[in-house]
Design an enzyme around this catalytic site. Structure first.
Site: not given
Ligand code: ATP
Ligand code: MG
Length: 137
Positions: A9, A49, A112, A115, A126
Site C-alpha cells: 500500500k 474495495y 497498514n 492488503h 482480485e
C-alpha cells in the site's frame, strides 16, 4: 499450491519498504510470481474495495489507496492465502503479532502497509482485476 493477491500500500511504497515486505513474504515460503507498480485510479480503488462501500472509512480508504503508487503482486505457495494473512498480521497494527508486516511497518489501522486476499474466490477475482493471462506464468 495456491495463489493469492497482495498489494503493498501507499504508506509502504512511500517509505521505500517494498523490498523489506517482499523479504517477509519470501521468508514465509511465498513466491512472487507476478509484480508491478501501478497508480490506481479512484474508480479502480472504489471497485476494488466495493465490499466496504457502506463503511464509514470507505472514502478515506479509497483516497489513501490512490495517494501514491502501489505494488500489486501475485504470491504462490502452500496455503498461500492463509500464510499471507498470517505474515501480514492483524488489520490494526496495535493488535498485530510480533514479527508480522503490520506490526513492524504499519502506521495505523488505515495505513497498514499491505492488503491480502481473504478467500479463494476473492483471490481469483482480485488477481483477474489487476493481471491479464499473459502476465501470469
Ligand atoms: P485488507 O482487505 O486491506 O487486506 P483486512 O482484510 O485486514 O485488510 P478489512 O476489514 O478488509 O481488513 O479492511 C480493508 C482495509 O480498510 C484495511 O486494511 C484498512 O486499510 C482499512 N480499514 C479497515 N478498518 C478501518 C478503520 N476502522 N479505519 C480506517 N481504515 C480502516
Ligand atoms: Mg480485507
Amino acid at each position: 499450491i495456491q495463489r493469492t493477491f497482495s498489494i503493498i500500500k501507499p504508506d509502504a511504497t512511500k517509505r521505500n519498504l517494498t523490498g523489506k515486505i517482499v523479504a517477509k513474504f519470501e521468508e514465509a515460503g511465498l513466491r512472487v510470481v507476478a509484480s508491478k507498480r501501478i497508480q490506481m485510479t479512484l474508480a479502480q480503488a472504489q471497485a476494488f474495495y466495493g465490499v466496504h462501500k457502506d463503511r464509514p472509512f470507505f472514502g478515506e480508504l479509497c483516497e489513501f489507496m490512490i495517494s501514491e503508487p502501489v505494488v500489486v503482486q501475485v504470491l504462490e505457495g502452500e496455503d498461500a492465502i492463509a500464510k499471507n494473512r498470517e505474515v501480514m498480521g492483524a488489520t490494526n497494527p496495535a493488535d498485530a503479532a510480533e514479527g508480522t508486516i503490520r506490526k513492524e511497518f504499519a502506521l495505523s489501522v488505515g495505513e497498514n502497509s499491505v492488503h491480502g486476499s481473504d478467500a479463494p474466490e476473492t483471490a481469483a477475482q482480485e488477481i483477474a482485476f489487476f493481471f491479464s493471462g499473459i502476465e501470469l506464468v
